[in-house]
Design a protein around this motif. Structure first.
Motif, PDB file in Angstrom:
ATOM      1  N   LYS A  70       0.721  -1.107  -0.477  1.00  0.00           N
ATOM      2  CA  LYS A  70       0.537  -0.019  -0.026  1.00  0.00           C
ATOM      3  C   LYS A  70       0.988   1.428  -0.191  1.00  0.00           C
ATOM      4  CE  LYS A  70      -4.016  -1.257   1.226  1.00  0.00           C
ATOM      5  NZ  LYS A  70      -5.324  -1.780   2.401  1.00  0.00           N
ATOM      6  N   MET A  71       0.535   2.020  -0.639  1.00  0.00           N
ATOM      7  CA  MET A  71       1.329   3.767  -0.779  1.00  0.00           C
ATOM      8  C   MET A  71       0.295   4.584  -0.020  1.00  0.00           C
ATOM      9  SD  MET A  71       3.653   2.934  -3.238  1.00  0.00           S
ATOM     10  CE  MET A  71       3.888   4.986  -3.695  1.00  0.00           C
ATOM     11  N   ARG A  72       0.785   5.516   0.883  1.00  0.00           N
ATOM     12  CA  ARG A  72       0.037   6.687   1.119  1.00  0.00           C
ATOM     13  C   ARG A  72       0.143   7.803   0.298  1.00  0.00           C
ATOM     14  NH1 ARG A  72      -1.687   6.856   6.397  1.00  0.00           N
ATOM     15  NH2 ARG A  72      -0.084   5.163   7.106  1.00  0.00           N
ATOM     16  N   ARG A  74      -0.095  11.827  -0.223  1.00  0.00           N
ATOM     17  CA  ARG A  74       1.158  13.150   0.402  1.00  0.00           C
ATOM     18  C   ARG A  74      -0.246  14.292   0.218  1.00  0.00           C
ATOM     19  NH1 ARG A  74       6.422  12.567   0.161  1.00  0.00           N
ATOM     20  NH2 ARG A  74       7.605  10.937  -2.352  1.00  0.00           N
ATOM     21  N   LEU A  79      -4.961   5.590   1.588  1.00  0.00           N
ATOM     22  CA  LEU A  79      -3.922   4.882   1.491  1.00  0.00           C
ATOM     23  C   LEU A  79      -4.252   3.702   0.712  1.00  0.00           C
ATOM     24  CD1 LEU A  79      -3.446   2.665   4.951  1.00  0.00           C
ATOM     25  CD2 LEU A  79      -1.171   3.601   3.259  1.00  0.00           C
ATOM     26  N   GLU A  97       3.625   8.087  -1.349  1.00  0.00           N
ATOM     27  CA  GLU A  97       4.688   7.402  -0.674  1.00  0.00           C
ATOM     28  C   GLU A  97       4.232   6.168  -0.470  1.00  0.00           C
ATOM     29  OE1 GLU A  97       5.751  10.823   1.940  1.00  0.00           O
ATOM     30  OE2 GLU A  97       3.393  10.086   3.130  1.00  0.00           O
ATOM     31  N   THR A  99       4.841   3.128   1.882  1.00  0.00           N
ATOM     32  CA  THR A  99       4.518   3.094   3.436  1.00  0.00           C
ATOM     33  C   THR A  99       5.598   0.910   4.420  1.00  0.00           C
ATOM     34  OG1 THR A  99       1.936   1.484   3.040  1.00  0.00           O
ATOM     35  CG2 THR A  99       2.450   4.160   3.530  1.00  0.00           C
ATOM     36  N   ARG A 100       4.698   1.174   4.934  1.00  0.00           N
ATOM     37  CA  ARG A 100       5.386  -0.507   5.762  1.00  0.00           C
ATOM     38  C   ARG A 100       4.551  -1.862   5.140  1.00  0.00           C
ATOM     39  NH1 ARG A 100      10.213  -1.016   6.372  1.00  0.00           N
ATOM     40  NH2 ARG A 100       9.824  -2.344   8.189  1.00  0.00           N
ATOM     41  N   ILE A 101       3.379  -1.151   4.627  1.00  0.00           N
ATOM     42  CA  ILE A 101       2.292  -2.488   4.411  1.00  0.00           C
ATOM     43  C   ILE A 101       2.606  -2.936   2.958  1.00  0.00           C
ATOM     44  CG2 ILE A 101      -0.194  -2.159   4.201  1.00  0.00           C
ATOM     45  CD1 ILE A 101      -0.499  -0.135   5.491  1.00  0.00           C
TER      46      ILE A 101
END
Ligand SMILES: [Zn+2]
Length: 113
Positions: A70-72, A74, A79, A97, A99-101
């Motif tokens: 997944k991206m977040r 900006r 998400l 950007e 993420t850790r997901i």
């Protein structure tokens, strides 16, 4: 494949956990595997039975949950799942950007009896 030592480690951890708890066997192991973890869940599955043979994990059920990357965004903070070759937020078109997901390779739970 590098899933082999990782699977062996999971079996060792679960086996030790069961012994410490005085359990007879491990019933179920739940594992989260992210698409960007560098590990393939199917390979872990493949190695699990041979790795578990002769341990308290023998015959245990291995549940693998696949976690998509997944991206977040900006701009709006949403998400979203990454589309190949694109970083754009589907909600607002903003730039996403990382993420850790999707990087998980975690033992979530070990059930023993
Ligand atoms: Zn957005």
């Amino acid at each position: 494949m590098h899933e082999y030592p990782a699977t062996l480690r999971i079996v060792e951890v679960a086996d030790a956990r069961a012994r410490a708890a005085g359990a007879r066997r491990v019933v179920r192991i739940r594992l989260d595997v992210g698409d960007a973890s560098g590990y393939v869940g199917d390979s872990v599955h493949l190695y699990f039975d041979p790795c578990a043979a002769g341990t308290l994990c023998e015959g245990a059920e291995l549940e693998i949950r696949r976690i998509r990357v997944k991206m977040r965004c900006r701009s709006c903070g949403d998400l979203f799942e990454r589309i190949p070759l694109s970083f754009d937020c589907p909600a607002c078109g903003g730039e996403g950007e990382p993420t850790r997901i999707g990087r998980e390779f975690d033992v979530v739970s070990i059930d023993v009896e």
